[in-house]
Design an enzyme around this catalytic site. Structure first.
Site, PDB file in Angstrom:
ATOM      1  N   THR A 180      34.342 -26.285   1.142  1.00 24.18           N
ATOM      2  CA  THR A 180      33.368 -26.870   0.336  1.00 24.18           C
ATOM      3  C   THR A 180      33.702 -26.614  -1.144  1.00 24.18           C
ATOM      4  OG1 THR A 180      31.708 -25.001   0.164  1.00 24.18           O
ATOM      5  CG2 THR A 180      31.452 -26.823   1.811  1.00 24.18           C
ATOM      6  N   HIS A 192      43.484 -18.835   1.226  1.00 22.27           N
ATOM      7  CA  HIS A 192      42.625 -18.815   2.274  1.00 22.27           C
ATOM      8  C   HIS A 192      43.197 -19.848   3.089  1.00 22.27           C
ATOM      9  CE1 HIS A 192      39.118 -16.455   1.227  1.00 22.27           C
ATOM     10  NE2 HIS A 192      39.062 -16.934  -0.145  1.00 22.27           N
ATOM     11  N   GLU A 209      38.655 -30.714   3.474  1.00 21.13           N
ATOM     12  CA  GLU A 209      38.145 -30.215   2.270  1.00 21.13           C
ATOM     13  C   GLU A 209      36.841 -31.419   1.960  1.00 21.13           C
ATOM     14  OE1 GLU A 209      40.804 -29.494  -0.851  1.00 21.13           O
ATOM     15  OE2 GLU A 209      42.275 -28.290   0.398  1.00 21.13           O
ATOM     16  N   SER A 237      31.354  -8.762   2.074  1.00 21.22           N
ATOM     17  CA  SER A 237      30.690  -8.192   3.364  1.00 21.22           C
ATOM     18  C   SER A 237      31.464  -8.389   4.453  1.00 21.22           C
ATOM     19  CB  SER A 237      29.234  -8.690   3.445  1.00 21.22           C
ATOM     20  OG  SER A 237      29.056  -9.944   3.709  1.00 21.22           O
ATOM     21  N   GLY A 295      25.191 -12.858   4.053  1.00 15.60           N
ATOM     22  CA  GLY A 295      25.521 -11.337   3.429  1.00 15.60           C
ATOM     23  C   GLY A 295      26.051 -11.377   2.048  1.00 15.60           C
ATOM     24  N   GLY A 296      26.217 -10.171   1.599  1.00 17.55           N
ATOM     25  CA  GLY A 296      26.726 -10.107   0.165  1.00 17.55           C
ATOM     26  C   GLY A 296      28.119 -10.528   0.060  1.00 17.55           C
ATOM     27  N   LYS A 341      31.823 -11.554   6.093  1.00 16.86           N
ATOM     28  CA  LYS A 341      31.180 -12.947   6.233  1.00 16.86           C
ATOM     29  C   LYS A 341      32.364 -14.026   6.975  1.00 16.86           C
ATOM     30  CE  LYS A 341      29.089 -14.452   2.612  1.00 16.86           C
ATOM     31  NZ  LYS A 341      29.870 -13.157   1.646  1.00 16.86           N
TER      32      LYS A 341
END
Length: 170
Positions: A33, A48, A60, A11, A7-8, A13
């Site tokens: 990533t 996050h 990570e 959005s 998705g954008g 996701k």
């Protein structure tokens, strides 16, 4: 099992992917990533990480996802765009080589036994046309990788304004 969540920007996701992972297991793995480009990006990474509780195992890994043992696990990989950026920068913007390397890594992880992968990606080609030659090359790379991932995924979900729309699979 491979889920592709696309998705954008903003959005929904990542939030959807995290909810899905927690529906599938009480102990999901989160694979970030992102490369730590600067202090601002580090702050984003920290924010996050704080959003996820003790149920999550955080890993990570900038490029070589095949070094992770996904066998028997539910793993959320967030996100393909940042992952591809690492290949693109390291190959000095070589789209063909970046695509080959990323596809090879995906095939190695997709074939691990009893794993469930939830992969988040961006539909960057749905927005404005990139201003620069390098931007246009990266948009091509992202689009081709998204097509490859969607072809190999069991389920593909397009996020639109926070609403999941299943476009392939269940």
């Amino acid at each position: 099992m491979v889920y592709l969540i696309t998705g954008g920007e903003r959005s929904g996701k990542s939030g959807y992917a995290q909810q899905l992972a927690l529906q599938l297991t009480n102990a999901p793995m989160y694979v970030a990533t992102a490369r730590k480009w600067d202090e601002d990006f580090q702050n984003r990474i920290d924010r996050h990480q704080q959003e996820r509780d003790e149920r999550w195992t955080n890993i990570e890994k900038e490029k070589h996802l095949s070094e992770i043992d996904f066998s028997g696990k539910v793993a959320l990989i967030d996100c393909v765009t940042l992952w591809l950026t690492n290949f693109f920068v390291d190959t000095k913007n070589d789209v063909t080589l970046s695509l080959e390397e990323a596809k090879a890594e995906f095939l190695k992880i997709a074939n691990q036994p009893d794993s469930t992968l939830i992969i988040v990606t961006n539909e960057i080609g749905m927005g404005l046309h990139a201003d620069t030659h390098v931007g246009r090359k990266f948009t091509e790379l992202q689009g081709w990788m998204n097509q490859f991932l969607a072809k190999n995924a069991d389920t593909v979900v397009l996020m639109v304004s926070g609403i999941p729309v299943t476009i392939k699979g269940k």
